[in-house]
Design a protein around this motif. Structure first.
Motif, short mmCIF file in Angstrom:
data_model
loop_
_atom_site.label_atom_id
_atom_site.label_comp_id
_atom_site.label_asym_id
_atom_site.label_seq_id
_atom_site.Cartn_x
_atom_site.Cartn_y
_atom_site.Cartn_z
N THR A 56 -3.53 5.02 -2.53
CA THR A 56 -4.67 5.74 -1.95
C THR A 56 -4.28 7.18 -1.69
O THR A 56 -3.28 7.44 -1.02
N LYS A 101 -1.36 -0.94 -4.09
CA LYS A 101 -2.58 -0.14 -4.07
C LYS A 101 -2.24 1.28 -3.62
O LYS A 101 -1.65 1.48 -2.56
N ASP A 125 2.03 -5.69 -7.18
CA ASP A 125 0.75 -4.98 -7.21
C ASP A 125 0.66 -4.10 -5.98
O ASP A 125 0.59 -4.60 -4.86
N HIS A 181 0.84 -1.20 0.00
CA HIS A 181 0.00 0.00 0.00
C HIS A 181 0.87 1.25 0.00
O HIS A 181 1.90 1.30 0.68
#
Length: 251
Positions: free
Chosen positions: A204, A202, A200, A173
């Motif tokens: 935010t 993510k 991968d 993240h």
């Protein structure tokens, strides 16, 4: 010496000090962020010398709207303060900038000032603030919380425990906010690097002060996490991220 009050009307001319290229994507992101925060009481002051050269700057905002993990009631919070040249750091310029925040806080009948500090890069060192009446009232990890209050009946500001949020972040993240104009470039570089390693991640964007206060990082506006562990709390280069990836992927 003169102090410039940066506003949405003059920001293209005055810049943000820490980023001066108005064509930079990070500048535009910070500008949009700044315009929204201006309505919430943010102040950005740039100190210039007689030759109109920028010497330093300070950014401060009512603590209820601060983008850091603090609970500080009716205080003014200093997001950032910086004097660029080392030769200028013993000439009282830091005090001039702190005085700007203090005057604004007293004008709005606030109880005091507070700031998070840390050794090393990315944040101001606590030394200058202790010289000018601030007291350390909290500490967590590499961060200190300092306060200068003139209303002795008001409770001290407190740090919010950002580590309680970290377990939620499974996998990779990256969280960031436009409070720092250099996050845009860092996020782009980190995403490209992650693709090179088939990771991968993510991403935010932190869009409100409340999200920053209750985020997983002491810096509030940036966090790189892997499986519930905070790996970095400030923006980093692609090279630094490659080293992190190599280490994490080996485990």
């Amino acid at each position: 010496m003169k102090i410039i009050n940066v506003t949405p009307e003059n920001v293209q001319e005055e810049t943000f000090f820490c980023i001066k290229d108005i064509k930079n994507l990070g500048f535009d992101s910070k500008r949009k962020w700044f315009e929204k925060r201006y309505k919430e009481g943010i102040n950005l002051r740039i100190l210039k010398n007689e030759d109109n050269k920028m010497i330093g700057f300070i950014e401060f905002i009512p603590a209820s709207k601060a983008w850091r993990p603090i609970n500080a009631g009716n205080f003014m919070f200093i997001h950032c303060m910086y004097i660029y040249s080392k030769k200028d750091r013993s000439r009282g310029y830091g005090k001039m900038l702190i005085n700007e925040a203090e005057k604004e806080a007293k004008k709005h009948k606030m109880a005091g000032l507070c700031i998070m500090t840390s050794k090393g890069s990315w944040m101001a060192n606590k030394t200058i603030f202790e010289k000018h009446g601030f007291t350390e009232i909290g500490k967590k990890g590499r961060f200190e919380l300092l306060s200068k209050k003139w209303d002795k009946n008001v409770s001290n500001p407190k740090l919010i425990d950002w580590t309680k949020q970290q377990y939620k972040y499974k996998g990779w993240h990256l969280l960031y906010a436009d409070q720092c104009p250099w996050h845009e470039k860092s996020v782009f570089n980190l995403l490209n690097t992650a693709m090179d390693y088939d990771v991968d991640i993510k991403v935010t964007k932190i869009n409100t002060a409340q999200e920053a206060k209750n985020g997983p990082s002491g810096f509030g506006v940036f966090g790189l996490l892997h499986n519930g562990k905070l790996l970095e709390d400030h923006y980093i280069s692609a090279t630094r991220f490659r080293n992190i990836l190599k280490k994490e992927l080996q485990n």
